[in-house]
Structure formats: C-alpha cells, structure tokens
Design a protein around this motif. Sequence first.
Motif, PDB file in Angstrom:
ATOM      1  N   LEU A   1       0.771  -1.116  -0.191  1.00 18.80           N
ATOM      2  CA  LEU A   1      -0.041   0.042  -0.098  1.00 18.80           C
ATOM      3  C   LEU A   1       0.815   1.295   0.099  1.00 18.80           C
ATOM      4  O   LEU A   1       0.480   2.320  -0.887  1.00 18.80           O
ATOM      5  N   CYS A   2       1.985   0.995   0.643  1.00 18.56           N
ATOM      6  CA  CYS A   2       2.734   2.310   0.963  1.00 18.56           C
ATOM      7  C   CYS A   2       3.573   2.777  -0.486  1.00 18.56           C
ATOM      8  O   CYS A   2       3.638   3.841  -0.826  1.00 18.56           O
ATOM      9  N   GLU A   3       4.107   1.484  -0.741  1.00 15.40           N
ATOM     10  CA  GLU A   3       4.609   2.037  -2.345  1.00 15.40           C
ATOM     11  C   GLU A   3       3.593   2.333  -3.438  1.00 15.40           C
ATOM     12  O   GLU A   3       4.310   2.959  -4.114  1.00 15.40           O
ATOM     13  N   GLY A   4       2.608   1.670  -3.362  1.00 14.89           N
ATOM     14  CA  GLY A   4       1.529   2.112  -4.092  1.00 14.89           C
ATOM     15  C   GLY A   4       1.390   3.709  -4.039  1.00 14.89           C
ATOM     16  O   GLY A   4       1.216   4.414  -4.985  1.00 14.89           O
ATOM     17  N   ARG A   5       1.295   3.959  -2.841  1.00 16.70           N
ATOM     18  CA  ARG A   5       0.717   5.657  -2.552  1.00 16.70           C
ATOM     19  C   ARG A   5       2.259   6.184  -3.020  1.00 16.70           C
ATOM     20  O   ARG A   5       1.719   7.490  -3.516  1.00 16.70           O
ATOM     21  N   ILE A   6       3.308   5.995  -3.040  1.00 14.47           N
ATOM     22  CA  ILE A   6       4.318   6.645  -3.318  1.00 14.47           C
ATOM     23  C   ILE A   6       4.337   6.893  -5.039  1.00 14.47           C
ATOM     24  O   ILE A   6       4.418   7.927  -5.600  1.00 14.47           O
ATOM     25  N   TYR A   7       3.890   5.759  -5.629  1.00 11.85           N
ATOM     26  CA  TYR A   7       3.616   5.989  -7.108  1.00 11.85           C
ATOM     27  C   TYR A   7       2.563   6.849  -7.334  1.00 11.85           C
ATOM     28  O   TYR A   7       2.521   7.551  -8.516  1.00 11.85           O
ATOM     29  N   ARG A   8       1.408   6.720  -6.641  1.00 13.97           N
ATOM     30  CA  ARG A   8       0.212   7.556  -6.918  1.00 13.97           C
ATOM     31  C   ARG A   8       0.893   8.995  -6.814  1.00 13.97           C
ATOM     32  O   ARG A   8       0.173   9.931  -7.570  1.00 13.97           O
ATOM     33  N   ASN A   9       1.406   9.401  -5.825  1.00 14.48           N
ATOM     34  CA  ASN A   9       1.725  10.684  -5.600  1.00 14.48           C
ATOM     35  C   ASN A   9       2.497  11.277  -6.709  1.00 14.48           C
ATOM     36  O   ASN A   9       2.476  12.300  -7.180  1.00 14.48           O
ATOM     37  N   GLU A  10       3.410  10.361  -6.958  1.00 20.41           N
ATOM     38  CA  GLU A  10       4.393  10.642  -8.243  1.00 20.41           C
ATOM     39  C   GLU A  10       3.667  10.975  -9.589  1.00 20.41           C
ATOM     40  O   GLU A  10       4.003  12.049 -10.109  1.00 20.41           O
ATOM     41  N   ALA A  11       2.730  10.226  -9.829  1.00 17.53           N
ATOM     42  CA  ALA A  11       1.959  10.104 -10.921  1.00 17.53           C
ATOM     43  C   ALA A  11       1.240  11.408 -10.974  1.00 17.53           C
ATOM     44  O   ALA A  11       1.280  12.201 -11.975  1.00 17.53           O
ATOM     45  N   LEU A  12       0.791  11.913  -9.755  1.00 21.97           N
ATOM     46  CA  LEU A  12       0.009  13.142  -9.764  1.00 21.97           C
ATOM     47  C   LEU A  12       0.797  14.465  -9.981  1.00 21.97           C
ATOM     48  O   LEU A  12       0.387  15.260 -10.734  1.00 21.97           O
ATOM     49  N   LYS A  13       2.054  14.252  -9.455  1.00 25.04           N
ATOM     50  CA  LYS A  13       2.981  15.273  -9.987  1.00 25.04           C
ATOM     51  C   LYS A  13       3.242  15.422 -11.345  1.00 25.04           C
ATOM     52  O   LYS A  13       3.317  16.610 -11.968  1.00 25.04           O
ATOM     53  N   ALA A  14       3.357  14.307 -11.894  1.00 26.89           N
ATOM     54  CA  ALA A  14       3.627  13.883 -13.220  1.00 26.89           C
ATOM     55  C   ALA A  14       2.453  14.565 -14.104  1.00 26.89           C
ATOM     56  O   ALA A  14       2.828  15.021 -15.415  1.00 26.89           O
ATOM     57  N   LEU A  15       1.433  14.262 -13.833  1.00 27.58           N
ATOM     58  CA  LEU A  15       0.333  14.714 -14.570  1.00 27.58           C
ATOM     59  C   LEU A  15      -0.062  16.191 -14.411  1.00 27.58           C
ATOM     60  O   LEU A  15      -1.315  16.585 -14.975  1.00 27.58           O
ATOM     61  N   GLU A  16       0.262  17.048 -13.481  1.00 26.73           N
ATOM     62  CA  GLU A  16      -0.149  18.203 -13.477  1.00 26.73           C
ATOM     63  C   GLU A  16       0.105  19.273 -14.713  1.00 26.73           C
ATOM     64  O   GLU A  16       1.056  19.100 -15.349  1.00 26.73           O
ATOM     65  N   GLY A  17      -1.059  19.669 -15.086  1.00 22.64           N
ATOM     66  CA  GLY A  17      -1.106  20.363 -16.419  1.00 22.64           C
ATOM     67  C   GLY A  17      -1.266  19.590 -17.581  1.00 22.64           C
ATOM     68  O   GLY A  17      -1.556  20.129 -18.795  1.00 22.64           O
ATOM     69  N   ALA A  18      -1.350  18.387 -17.259  1.00 28.48           N
ATOM     70  CA  ALA A  18      -1.809  17.377 -18.522  1.00 28.48           C
ATOM     71  C   ALA A  18      -3.297  17.301 -18.697  1.00 28.48           C
ATOM     72  O   ALA A  18      -4.006  17.347 -17.910  1.00 28.48           O
ATOM     73  N   PRO A  19      -3.432  17.337 -20.144  1.00 29.91           N
ATOM     74  CA  PRO A  19      -5.315  17.409 -20.451  1.00 29.91           C
ATOM     75  C   PRO A  19      -5.746  15.927 -20.052  1.00 29.91           C
ATOM     76  O   PRO A  19      -5.102  14.865 -19.905  1.00 29.91           O
ATOM     77  N   LYS A  20      -6.834  15.947 -19.379  1.00 32.14           N
ATOM     78  CA  LYS A  20      -7.386  14.670 -18.993  1.00 32.14           C
ATOM     79  C   LYS A  20      -7.838  13.820 -20.241  1.00 32.14           C
ATOM     80  O   LYS A  20      -7.800  14.091 -21.331  1.00 32.14           O
TER      81      LYS A  20
ATOM     82  N   ARG B   1      -5.420  -2.374  -7.551  1.00 34.63           N
ATOM     83  CA  ARG B   1      -5.430  -1.569  -8.882  1.00 34.63           C
ATOM     84  C   ARG B   1      -6.139  -0.204  -8.506  1.00 34.63           C
ATOM     85  O   ARG B   1      -6.977   0.522  -8.968  1.00 34.63           O
ATOM     86  N   CYS B   2      -6.099  -0.131  -6.778  1.00 37.58           N
ATOM     87  CA  CYS B   2      -6.581   1.280  -6.521  1.00 37.58           C
ATOM     88  C   CYS B   2      -6.051   2.661  -6.935  1.00 37.58           C
ATOM     89  O   CYS B   2      -6.717   3.637  -7.193  1.00 37.58           O
ATOM     90  N   ASN B   3      -4.672   2.640  -7.464  1.00 37.82           N
ATOM     91  CA  ASN B   3      -4.339   3.848  -8.156  1.00 37.82           C
ATOM     92  C   ASN B   3      -4.785   4.079  -9.537  1.00 37.82           C
ATOM     93  O   ASN B   3      -5.263   5.154  -9.653  1.00 37.82           O
ATOM     94  N   THR B   4      -4.977   3.136 -10.323  1.00 37.17           N
ATOM     95  CA  THR B   4      -5.760   3.257 -11.683  1.00 37.17           C
ATOM     96  C   THR B   4      -7.193   3.749 -11.239  1.00 37.17           C
ATOM     97  O   THR B   4      -7.532   4.650 -12.144  1.00 37.17           O
TER      98      THR B   4
END
Length: 331
Positions: free
Chosen positions: A263-282, A302-305
């Motif tokens: 869960l923790c490692e998945g949360r790290i990836y979720r947080n990093e993905a949100l940073k990477a997606l900043e400003g990206a079109p939906k 698959r909670c992150n997806t």
Amino acid sequence: MKHINVGLFVVHKGCPHKCSFCDQRSITGFQRELTPQDVIESAETALRSLGEENTGEGEIAFFGGSFTMIGREYMISLLESAYPYVQKGLFSGIRISTRPDGIDDEICSLLKSYGVSAVELGAQSLDDRVLSLNERGHTAADVENAMRILKRYGFETGLQMMTGLYGSSDEDSLLTAQKMADMEPDTVRIYPTVVLKNTALCSLMQAGLYDPPGVEESVELCAKLIPLFEERGIKVIRVGLHSGGGLDGEIVGGAYHPAFRELCEGRIYRNEALKALEGAPKGRVTLAVAPGMASRMAGHGRCNTEYLEQAGYVCKIIQDDSLAKYEVKVR
C-alpha cells in the motif's frame, strides 16, 4: 543459488519495561520459550530445504526486542547453538534485535565472540517526550550512544521506528526519520502503531484519550518516510507489522494491513503520478515506470488506476529501462 534466513522469536519476559504498545502476557502466551535445540532444528530444516543451493549468505536472526536483556546464561546458550553454523560458513552471521539501553562495550564484545554480525535497535522515536509518554524507559541520547558503540565494533546496524504512538504526530515522526538517517544505519524497519488488547494504549484508546492513526493516514505518512531513507542509501527492510504470529485476534486499533508495504509503495507511485500529470489534459494517458514496478503503479487491487480514473485520467502503464524506482513519466 539461494539463501534463506532463519527467524527465531525470543520471548522477552526479562524486559525491564512495559511499553505502552506492548502486552507481554499476550506475546508470551502465544510463544513458548525458545530453546537451544529449537535453534539447531530450525537451522537444520533451512539447510535441508536449500540442499546444494545454499550460498551460506543467510542469517540466523533472534527477534523479540530485548535479546541482550534476557538472562545472560540463556542468551549465551542460544548463541552457542547458532554460532557453529556461522563458523562452518553455512550462514553468514547472526542478527539480533535489542533495546538501545541494552548495549555497552561488554555486551558488544560478547556478541562479537559468538558471531553476531548485525544488531537492530528498537528506537521507536527520537522525541524524548514521545518516548516518555509511551514508557519506553530510554532516551534519544541512549539511541545515539548505542549506535556509536555498535559502529565502533563493526556491526551492521539497524534502527526500528514506530509512527502513530501516543502523543506523536506526523511532524515528529518525520523528524525522527531524519535524525535516524543522519545516524547512517544500514537498515531501517518502520512500524505504524497497532493497538493490542491489555496494553496501555488500549486503555487510553478506550478512555477516549488516544485516537490511533488508521491505515489510510499511516500509509500516507510512510509513503514519505520510505523515500527519505532510501534516498540516503538506507535499506528499508520492513514496513508494517508481520501478519500472523497469533496476535491478529488481539488487535483492537491502529494501522494493520497484511499488505501494508505494498500500500505504501503504491501510494508513493500515486503521488509521483499526480505530480507528473500536473497540467496534462484529462483523458487517456500512458505512464512509464521502472521495470518490475507496473503493479506498484497500478496499486493494491488496482486502487491507483481507479483513483486516477476518478480524477479524469485513464492510464496505460508501461515499463521503461531508463527510469529509476518511484520515477513516473507521462509518455
């Protein structure tokens, strides 16, 4: 070639303290006292399972939290049973776990003479106020002193910390982690607090004086702690309480999940993905991660997806050899 570690639990009935989170009656009720013969039988079983594939790189590990504070004769009898396997090169060394105030020059010399190679300290916090509130019986200075002694004797060192203790906050846990990293241990274990029956924490919780952080809060905090250590080259060898062991039925609160690290490692990836997606079109996006990390990016179940889809992103996950662990790129 393979190796295997032999983990042995030592009932710490000799521990001089009753910490807020510990119920020795429950623990000793689930575990009979380890004997020297148990050590031999466990080592032999491990060696038989490996056969010719044994590399001699595994360890014999004594856990329980206060190995150097049990009766001296009993402690030596356990070491004497394990040491011949190290002398013969069948195991690389012996690992023990103990309290910071259970380390001095005399005990280090003794441990060295019996092939102990790694010592982990149950520090739990480096905030003296939190340590006092939880009746630890030692100070942050005791941890620092024990680490200096252990390093002087050449032991591999490990530190164990707890989050969510009575009187603790995310801020002091982050500061504890930073101070621990500054001590440069070889390994770290992170244990979010799990409240057991018949403990001081249980009484405080039932009285409405303590509200232990749950899984969600603890995952978010540990997702910050893990990279803090790993970026300093410190190996995080455990995150979350071990499942099983007879304690599951004793848990009444706190942050327990059988796949807590995932869960923790998945949360790290979720947080990093949100940073990477900043400003990206939906819409549909492709997220690239390091090899072997696609499942962590997808998240437990698959909670992150699902989370990112609710945020407007339908994600395809690919692997990229050029990326480091926890790195996420939008392609």
